[in-house]
Design an enzyme around this catalytic site. Structure first.
Site, PDB file in Angstrom:
ATOM      1  N   LYS A 181      -3.730   1.431  14.954  1.00 58.54           N
ATOM      2  CA  LYS A 181      -3.803   2.577  13.480  1.00 58.54           C
ATOM      3  C   LYS A 181      -4.679   3.719  14.010  1.00 58.54           C
ATOM      4  O   LYS A 181      -5.596   3.801  14.963  1.00 58.54           O
ATOM      5  CB  LYS A 181      -4.778   1.719  12.360  1.00 58.54           C
ATOM      6  CG  LYS A 181      -6.110   1.625  12.543  1.00 58.54           C
ATOM      7  CD  LYS A 181      -6.440   0.664  11.496  1.00 58.54           C
ATOM      8  CE  LYS A 181      -6.333  -0.724  11.033  1.00 58.54           C
ATOM      9  NZ  LYS A 181      -6.998  -1.247  10.047  1.00 58.54           N
ATOM     10  N   LYS A 198      -6.029   7.520  12.128  1.00 62.22           N
ATOM     11  CA  LYS A 198      -6.523   8.050  10.641  1.00 62.22           C
ATOM     12  C   LYS A 198      -6.984   9.505  10.792  1.00 62.22           C
ATOM     13  O   LYS A 198      -7.952   9.577  11.680  1.00 62.22           O
ATOM     14  CB  LYS A 198      -7.661   7.083  10.217  1.00 62.22           C
ATOM     15  CG  LYS A 198      -7.185   5.777   9.714  1.00 62.22           C
ATOM     16  CD  LYS A 198      -8.077   4.637   9.146  1.00 62.22           C
ATOM     17  CE  LYS A 198      -7.561   3.413   8.842  1.00 62.22           C
ATOM     18  NZ  LYS A 198      -8.518   2.637   8.398  1.00 62.22           N
ATOM     19  N   CYS A 223     -16.283  -8.529   5.401  1.00 64.20           N
ATOM     20  CA  CYS A 223     -16.332  -8.869   6.718  1.00 64.20           C
ATOM     21  C   CYS A 223     -16.716  -7.560   7.593  1.00 64.20           C
ATOM     22  O   CYS A 223     -16.734  -6.590   6.968  1.00 64.20           O
ATOM     23  CB  CYS A 223     -14.696  -9.363   7.303  1.00 64.20           C
ATOM     24  SG  CYS A 223     -13.596  -8.019   7.581  1.00 64.20           S
ATOM     25  N   CYS A 229     -15.014  -3.331  -0.554  1.00 66.16           N
ATOM     26  CA  CYS A 229     -13.686  -3.443  -0.350  1.00 66.16           C
ATOM     27  C   CYS A 229     -13.028  -4.881  -0.929  1.00 66.16           C
ATOM     28  O   CYS A 229     -13.777  -5.196  -1.803  1.00 66.16           O
ATOM     29  CB  CYS A 229     -13.592  -3.860   1.116  1.00 66.16           C
ATOM     30  SG  CYS A 229     -14.384  -5.654   1.427  1.00 66.16           S
ATOM     31  N   CYS A 278     -13.848  -1.795   5.601  1.00 66.04           N
ATOM     32  CA  CYS A 278     -12.812  -1.014   5.159  1.00 66.04           C
ATOM     33  C   CYS A 278     -13.621  -0.286   3.950  1.00 66.04           C
ATOM     34  O   CYS A 278     -12.865   0.876   3.439  1.00 66.04           O
ATOM     35  CB  CYS A 278     -12.012  -1.950   4.309  1.00 66.04           C
ATOM     36  SG  CYS A 278     -11.009  -2.978   5.477  1.00 66.04           S
ATOM     37  N   ARG A 285       0.849  -1.248  -0.023  1.00 67.35           N
ATOM     38  CA  ARG A 285      -0.140   0.092   0.033  1.00 67.35           C
ATOM     39  C   ARG A 285       0.829   1.202   0.025  1.00 67.35           C
ATOM     40  O   ARG A 285       1.943   1.360   0.753  1.00 67.35           O
ATOM     41  CB  ARG A 285      -0.787  -0.213   1.237  1.00 67.35           C
ATOM     42  CG  ARG A 285      -1.856   1.389   1.335  1.00 67.35           C
ATOM     43  CD  ARG A 285      -2.433   1.146   2.728  1.00 67.35           C
ATOM     44  NE  ARG A 285      -3.433  -0.180   2.760  1.00 67.35           N
ATOM     45  CZ  ARG A 285      -4.043  -0.455   3.938  1.00 67.35           C
ATOM     46  NH1 ARG A 285      -4.016   0.185   4.982  1.00 67.35           N
ATOM     47  NH2 ARG A 285      -4.947  -1.651   3.690  1.00 67.35           N
ATOM     48  N   ARG A 335      -1.851   6.749   9.538  1.00 64.14           N
ATOM     49  CA  ARG A 335      -2.048   6.348   8.044  1.00 64.14           C
ATOM     50  C   ARG A 335      -2.152   7.442   7.062  1.00 64.14           C
ATOM     51  O   ARG A 335      -2.031   8.534   7.607  1.00 64.14           O
ATOM     52  CB  ARG A 335      -3.307   5.426   8.122  1.00 64.14           C
ATOM     53  CG  ARG A 335      -3.177   4.272   9.283  1.00 64.14           C
ATOM     54  CD  ARG A 335      -2.275   3.078   8.751  1.00 64.14           C
ATOM     55  NE  ARG A 335      -2.370   2.091   9.596  1.00 64.14           N
ATOM     56  CZ  ARG A 335      -3.272   0.989   9.107  1.00 64.14           C
ATOM     57  NH1 ARG A 335      -3.980   1.090   8.085  1.00 64.14           N
ATOM     58  NH2 ARG A 335      -3.211   0.140   9.894  1.00 64.14           N
ATOM     59  N   CYS A 376      -7.674 -10.983   0.816  1.00 60.97           N
ATOM     60  CA  CYS A 376      -7.737 -10.298   2.178  1.00 60.97           C
ATOM     61  C   CYS A 376      -7.832 -11.435   3.111  1.00 60.97           C
ATOM     62  O   CYS A 376      -8.901 -12.314   2.982  1.00 60.97           O
ATOM     63  CB  CYS A 376      -8.739  -9.628   2.206  1.00 60.97           C
ATOM     64  SG  CYS A 376      -9.057  -9.124   4.058  1.00 60.97           S
TER      65      CYS A 376
END
Ligand code: SRM
Ligand code: SF4
Length: 566
Positions: free
Chosen positions: A208, A210, A468, A423, A472, A75, A144, A429
């Site tokens: 994380k 953001k 899931c 996603c 995302c 990424r 991020r 994934c």
């Protein structure tokens, strides 16, 4: 955080990693396996990549007692999402030569490369570095990629917020030289030099973090879905400051109601010159108070709900040189992109290409290659997984229009499809429970047929699918959300606000494709018949009493009762 609870394993790993180096460099030299050491696969996230395996091949290789088909997802970091055409061409070259031949635009204004073999990681990183791009801190327990509204048709304001995104990203980057050493072969720091992470700390953040910057009335970056949000406040066409929002986050786990999505709360206003300080102080409060014992409870949203919003805001304020002022008024109208041409007053035009679920390959890749090769304007990657070909002078428009037509990049799409996101999910994934990117296009074909019957084809109803519950594609802030449970089965959420200011609510559990169509079709019909002037689908289902509105994370699960199935 409760000091008596043991730290999570990742905390020890970060502590021992020598500022994120671990044994990654040694692992790259081991040719007998496509994998890296387990501990290193946690650290590589901070370098912007994940070890995965091709899940389509998992069973077969298992039967043959072969090692899993290890591949890597890389990424990129690209604060504000803007590229030069030459950089786009380089991404494409890297995808062809080092990856699976596709570029994947993400929900955070950057790209991912899939299917990278271990031996291709270093050449890929070096290829990105050659055009001044990198993958530092694209994943991991750090701040991020910083995202910002994309409004090239308001060039002065847009330049201001995208510049801010770049400065925020640079300010909060890890200071370790590990990335440069491992991927670019930069000289190792001499023995006596002690590294330090003055903002993030030597064990980095609990989880994380953001940041998003919105330019009202555009909420294309879903500002409330992020740990920290800045909402530009305009006065007489100028940005006079930013409202600050904290505590957004989408992830949850099925069957664990103590995990939940949450949207951010606005805690005040700051001047443009104080934004970096506010971000730094919010990061350090989370660094010091976030939960380091349970990674499922380690995001800012839980820190806030545990200690209370006032205390969290107070802690930020205590650390700030210039305190937050009361929040100011603003309003949002949409989270979507303006697909097609937008002509600016300054003679420049901008074309937003709809890219279904962000996957660029085949004819689309060829078309974008031809356009990038002209070296006109800029490429802007949106948080809705689309691409804006920005800053096209009037004289170049016919040439671009011809290429768009030749490669079918200007094909019209229904309002639902234009407002859709999925996603990645399968096959890469590791957390996917169901298909997403590979399934949503077909489901939308079926839903479009229903919408056609009720004259709603052009209605921009936001629909988002994830494989899931991690969220995302930000499914919990869309008007229709579909969240994977097991292969072919999804939970259906409805009632989110079109402009991203309210979450949706569980409406039906465990539906297959037929079930989803059967559940939505009657709602589309009554919406077509009973909506008031300008009423959005998400608002209608609440007014009609189909679902209760979600106020915030703590009441997100309140519908989990017999009325929505077992
Ligand atoms: Fe995500 C984990 C893909 C945006 C919440 N996300 C993952 C991983 C890395 C799976 C993993 O941990 O093994 C996925 C890689 C799939 C693959 O094969 O490529 C993945 N996330 C994505 C992307 C590519 C989705 C997309 O289709 O665009 C997005 C990349 C963004 C980027 O460029 O940085 C992506 N992920 C998001 C967002 C949306 C956003 O940030 O605006 C969220 C919800 C917001 C949030 O963070 O709360 C999100 N991803 C998660 C979570 C749940 C985190 C949580 O707090 O519970 C995970 C799982 C985890 O971290 O444990 C996750
Ligand atoms: Fe994977 Fe789940 Fe994120 Fe989809 S939402 S990419 S399935 S982690």
């Amino acid at each position: 955080m409760d000091a008596d609870r043991p730290l999570s394993a990742n905390e020890g790993l970060k502590e021992r990693s020598n500022f994120l180096r671990g044994t990654i460099a040694e692992g790259l030299t081991r040719v007998e396996t496509g994998a890296l050491a387990d501990d290193d696969t946690q650290l590589t996230k901070f370098h912007g990549f994940y070890m995965q395996d091709d899940r389509d091949l998992r069973a077969e290789r298992g039967k043959q007692r072969m090692e899993k088909a290890f591949i890597y997802m890389v990424r990129m970091r690209c604060p504000g999402g803007i590229l030069k055409p030459a950089q786009w061409l380089q991404l494409e070259k890297m995808a062809r030569e080092r990856g699976n031949g596709s570029i994947r635009l993400t929900t955070r204004e950057t790209v991912q490369f899939h299917g990278i073999l271990k031996s291709n990681l270093q050449p890929l990183m070096q290829g990105l570095n050659a055009v001044s791009l990198d993958t530092i801190a694209a994943c991991g327990d750090v701040n991020r990629n910083v995202i910002a509204s994309l409004d090239p048709w308001r060039p002065v304001l847009h330049a201001e917020i995208s510049g801010l995104a770049r400065r925020l990203s640079a300010h909060l980057l890890p200071k370790t030289r590990a990335w440069h050493e491992i991927w670019l072969g930069a000289e190792k720091l001499a023995g006596g030099v002690v590294e330090d992470e003055p903002i993030l700390g030597r064990t980095y953040l609990p989880r994380k973090f953001k940041i998003a910057i919105a330019l009202p009335p555009n909420n294309d970056i879903d500002v409330f879905a992020h740990d920290l949000g800045f909402i530009a406040i305009l006065n007489e066409g100028k940005i006079v400051g930013y409202n600050v929002s904290v505590g957004g986050g989408m992830g949850m786990t099925h069957g664990e109601p103590e995990t939940y999505p949450r949207i951010g709360d606005v805690i005040g206003f700051c001047k443009p010159e104080d934004v970096i300080d506010v971000a730094e102080k919010a990061v350090t409060v989370q660094r010091d108070y976030g939960d380091r014992s349970n990674r499922k409870h380690a995001r800012v949203k839980y820190t806030i709900d545990d200690m209370g919003l006032d205390r969290f805001a107070g802690l930020i304020n205590e650390r700030l040189t210039v305190k937050l002022e009361p929040a100011r008024d603003y309003s949002f109208t949409s989270t979507g992109d303006r697909i097609g041409w937008v002509h600016g007053d300054d003679g420049l035009s901008h074309f937003t290409v709809f890219i279904e679920n962000g996957r660029v390959r085949g004819q689309m890749m060829a078309g974008l290659h031809a356009i990038a090769a002209l070296d006109i304007g800029r490429f802007m990657m949106t948080a809705n997984q689309n691409l804006i070909l920005a800053d096209i002078p009037a004289a170049s428009r016919p040439q671009i229009e011809a290429l768009l037509a030749e490669h079918a990049l200007d094909r019209p799409h229904s309002g639902l499809r234009r407002s859709s996101m999925a996603c990645v999910a399968l096959p890469t994934c590791g957390l996917a429970l169901a298909e997403s990117e590979r399934y949503l296009p077909d489901l939308i074909d079926r839903l479009d047929d229903e919408l056609d019957r009720f004259g709603l084809r052009e209605d921009e109803i936001t629909i988002r699918m994830t494989g899931c519950p991690n969220g995302c594609a930000r499914p919990y802030v869309s008007e229709i959300g579909l969240v994977g449970r097991t292969p072919g089965i999804y939970n259906l959420y409805i009632g989110g606000a079109h402009e991203g200011v309210r979450m949706n609510k569980l409406h039906r559990r465990d539906l297959d494709g037929d079930g989803i169509v059967a559940a939505l079709s009657p709602l589309f019909e009554s919406y077509a018949k009973e909506r008031t002037q300008g009423e959005r689908f998400g608002d209608f289902v609440i007014r009609a009493g189909v679902v209760k509105p979600t106020v915030n994370g703590l009441d997100f699960h309140e519908n989990l009762s017999a009325d929505v199935g077992s």
